[in-house]
Motif scaffolding. Structure first.
Motif, PDB file in Angstrom:
ATOM      1  N   UNK A 191       0.842  -1.212   0.039  1.00  0.00           N
ATOM      2  CA  UNK A 191      -0.105  -0.039  -0.001  1.00  0.00           C
ATOM      3  C   UNK A 191       0.824   1.163   0.033  1.00  0.00           C
ATOM      4  N   UNK A 192       1.966   1.292   0.689  1.00  0.00           N
ATOM      5  CA  UNK A 192       2.703   2.396   0.843  1.00  0.00           C
ATOM      6  C   UNK A 192       3.470   2.711  -0.647  1.00  0.00           C
ATOM      7  N   UNK A 193       3.699   1.505  -1.468  1.00  0.00           N
ATOM      8  CA  UNK A 193       4.274   1.711  -2.613  1.00  0.00           C
ATOM      9  C   UNK A 193       3.120   2.159  -3.727  1.00  0.00           C
ATOM     10  N   UNK A 194       2.114   1.572  -3.593  1.00  0.00           N
ATOM     11  CA  UNK A 194       0.954   2.281  -4.415  1.00  0.00           C
ATOM     12  C   UNK A 194       0.659   3.503  -4.211  1.00  0.00           C
ATOM     13  N   UNK A 195       0.883   4.129  -2.990  1.00  0.00           N
ATOM     14  CA  UNK A 195       0.375   5.382  -2.688  1.00  0.00           C
ATOM     15  C   UNK A 195       1.526   6.141  -3.448  1.00  0.00           C
ATOM     16  N   UNK A 196       2.726   5.923  -3.593  1.00  0.00           N
ATOM     17  CA  UNK A 196       4.019   6.581  -4.037  1.00  0.00           C
ATOM     18  C   UNK A 196       3.805   6.643  -5.625  1.00  0.00           C
ATOM     19  N   UNK A 197       3.406   5.316  -6.291  1.00  0.00           N
ATOM     20  CA  UNK A 197       3.166   5.494  -7.675  1.00  0.00           C
ATOM     21  C   UNK A 197       1.998   6.357  -7.932  1.00  0.00           C
ATOM     22  N   UNK A 199       1.025   9.159  -6.498  1.00  0.00           N
ATOM     23  CA  UNK A 199       1.723  10.463  -6.333  1.00  0.00           C
ATOM     24  C   UNK A 199       2.382  10.716  -7.514  1.00  0.00           C
ATOM     25  N   UNK A 200       3.322   9.856  -8.055  1.00  0.00           N
ATOM     26  CA  UNK A 200       3.992  10.045  -9.255  1.00  0.00           C
ATOM     27  C   UNK A 200       3.343  10.229 -10.206  1.00  0.00           C
ATOM     28  N   UNK A 201       1.916   9.476 -10.575  1.00  0.00           N
ATOM     29  CA  UNK A 201       1.232   9.556 -11.680  1.00  0.00           C
ATOM     30  C   UNK A 201       0.400  10.950 -11.529  1.00  0.00           C
ATOM     31  N   UNK A 202       0.409  11.631 -10.552  1.00  0.00           N
ATOM     32  CA  UNK A 202      -0.296  12.826 -10.203  1.00  0.00           C
ATOM     33  C   UNK A 202       0.781  13.928 -10.616  1.00  0.00           C
ATOM     34  N   UNK A 203       1.997  13.733 -10.312  1.00  0.00           N
ATOM     35  CA  UNK A 203       2.922  14.834 -10.625  1.00  0.00           C
ATOM     36  C   UNK A 203       3.064  14.649 -12.116  1.00  0.00           C
ATOM     37  N   UNK A 204       2.911  13.553 -12.859  1.00  0.00           N
ATOM     38  CA  UNK A 204       3.216  13.477 -14.387  1.00  0.00           C
ATOM     39  C   UNK A 204       2.245  14.334 -15.109  1.00  0.00           C
ATOM     40  N   UNK A 205       0.950  14.422 -14.698  1.00  0.00           N
ATOM     41  CA  UNK A 205      -0.253  14.910 -15.373  1.00  0.00           C
ATOM     42  C   UNK A 205      -0.548  16.219 -14.637  1.00  0.00           C
ATOM     43  N   UNK A 242       0.230  15.763 -19.945  1.00  0.00           N
ATOM     44  CA  UNK A 242       1.222  14.903 -19.545  1.00  0.00           C
ATOM     45  C   UNK A 242       2.665  15.050 -20.766  1.00  0.00           C
ATOM     46  N   UNK A 243       2.156  15.007 -22.028  1.00  0.00           N
ATOM     47  CA  UNK A 243       3.222  15.395 -23.106  1.00  0.00           C
ATOM     48  C   UNK A 243       3.685  16.912 -23.200  1.00  0.00           C
ATOM     49  N   UNK A 244       2.859  17.810 -22.596  1.00  0.00           N
ATOM     50  CA  UNK A 244       3.321  19.260 -22.538  1.00  0.00           C
ATOM     51  C   UNK A 244       4.304  19.181 -21.464  1.00  0.00           C
ATOM     52  N   UNK A 245       4.246  18.727 -20.253  1.00  0.00           N
ATOM     53  CA  UNK A 245       4.898  18.752 -19.138  1.00  0.00           C
ATOM     54  C   UNK A 245       6.542  18.099 -19.457  1.00  0.00           C
ATOM     55  N   UNK A 246       6.166  16.845 -20.332  1.00  0.00           N
ATOM     56  CA  UNK A 246       7.286  16.276 -20.630  1.00  0.00           C
ATOM     57  C   UNK A 246       8.176  16.031 -19.538  1.00  0.00           C
ATOM     58  N   UNK A 247       7.645  15.047 -18.535  1.00  0.00           N
ATOM     59  CA  UNK A 247       8.419  14.847 -17.228  1.00  0.00           C
ATOM     60  C   UNK A 247       8.009  13.327 -17.094  1.00  0.00           C
ATOM     61  N   UNK A 248       9.133  12.657 -16.516  1.00  0.00           N
ATOM     62  CA  UNK A 248       8.857  11.177 -16.237  1.00  0.00           C
ATOM     63  C   UNK A 248       9.885  10.738 -15.216  1.00  0.00           C
ATOM     64  N   UNK A 249       9.478  10.160 -14.199  1.00  0.00           N
ATOM     65  CA  UNK A 249      10.404   9.689 -13.273  1.00  0.00           C
ATOM     66  C   UNK A 249      11.249   8.688 -13.554  1.00  0.00           C
ATOM     67  N   UNK A 250      10.897   7.923 -14.555  1.00  0.00           N
ATOM     68  CA  UNK A 250      11.573   6.581 -14.986  1.00  0.00           C
ATOM     69  C   UNK A 250      12.846   7.066 -15.338  1.00  0.00           C
ATOM     70  N   UNK A 251      12.931   8.313 -16.225  1.00  0.00           N
ATOM     71  CA  UNK A 251      13.852   8.811 -17.074  1.00  0.00           C
ATOM     72  C   UNK A 251      15.198   9.262 -15.778  1.00  0.00           C
ATOM     73  N   UNK A 252      14.774   9.318 -14.617  1.00  0.00           N
ATOM     74  CA  UNK A 252      15.833   9.969 -13.843  1.00  0.00           C
ATOM     75  C   UNK A 252      16.668   8.892 -13.229  1.00  0.00           C
TER      76      UNK A 252
END
Length: 252
Positions: A191-197, A199-205, A242-252
């Motif tokens: 559940x804690x990992x799912x919550x972080x995921x 949150x990441x999805x919210x930041x991407x969009x 998402x495409x306008x922001x062009x941010x992806x945590x997997x790229x870091x």
């Protein structure tokens, strides 16, 4: 007049939402699906065709069913295969096979739809479902990104070649979407990992969340409709920015 549509991968997720959107009052939708169980929810207005959307005979069967039910007006190529692979660990032949698994269904679907529209002498619209990954790749998803980019090229080529003959071809490029697959992925995590995921999805969009399947389906419905009569060869991002922001945590 009864209008009919074909939707591949129509049993679950985005495909199911598209089918439900297109049904309306008098419309009939032919849903192509590998797994018959995925269409157990469907009512009498949905005609199931069970098989591989990349098989020409399945596409022809779907087209026949649609034409028997009404005037074939739209075709949606939604079926996709989600399997990651990288060139440093997978053989070139495996990579090519995975690209083909995602590219072949829309090529077969577009070929069938164009020929049927031309033969009937009617206008028609095709919508291909691509992805934000067609323009902004995610590490590890090379086959999927490559195929989706090719589908966007296919979309433009067909739009140019057949627009003057009354056939419009467009694409919808979703960002992340709350499908059954997405829900199952979250459920498989702590559940804690799912919550972080999430949150990441919210930041991407920039809108702050992932899309609902119905939001993607609404864009498809628009592109198939007379309201989009002068939209041809377009790739419509439906990704919350998402495409306008062009941010992806997997790229870091």
């Amino acid at each position: 007049m009864t209008v009919s549509y074909v939707v591949t991968g129509g049993g679950r997720g985005i495909g199911r939402a598209i089918v439900q959107r297109l049904l309306g009052t008098d419309n009939v939708v032919v849903a192509v699906e590998r797994d018959a169980r995925a269409l157990e929810w469907a009512g009498g207005q949905v005609i199931p065709v069970i098989g591989d959307a990349s098989a020409a005979e399945i596409a022809e069967q779907a087209a026949d069913a649609a034409e028997q039910a009404g005037t074939l007006t739209g075709w949606v190529n939604n079926a996709a295969v989600f399997r990651d692979a990288s060139v440093d660990s997978a053989a070139a032949g495996e990579i090519v096979g995975l690209i083909t698994a995602n590219l072949a269904p829309p090529v077969v679907g577009c070929t069938t739809a164009v020929r049927r529209f031309l033969r009937a002498g009617t206008n028609g619209a095709i919508v291909n479902i691509t992805s934000h990954q067609a323009q902004r790749a995610v590490p590890g998803a090379l086959p999927y990104s490559t195929a989706k980019a090719a589908i966007e090229g296919l979309t433009r080529a067909l739009a140019v070649e057949y627009g003057a003959r009354g056939i419009r071809v467009n694409a919808v490029a979703p960002g992340s979407v709350a499908t059954e697959r997405y829900a199952e992925f979250l459920a498989s995590l702590d559940p804690s990992v799912a919550a972080r995921v999430e949150q990441q999805m919210a930041e991407l969009h920039p809108i702050g969340r992932v899309a609902t399947t119905d939001e993607i389906a609404a864009a498809v419905e628009y592109l198939l409709s007379p309201n989009a009569s002068f939209v041809n060869g377009a790739v419509l991002p439906v990704d919350g920015g998402r495409s306008a922001l062009a941010l992806d945590p997997e790229a870091r």
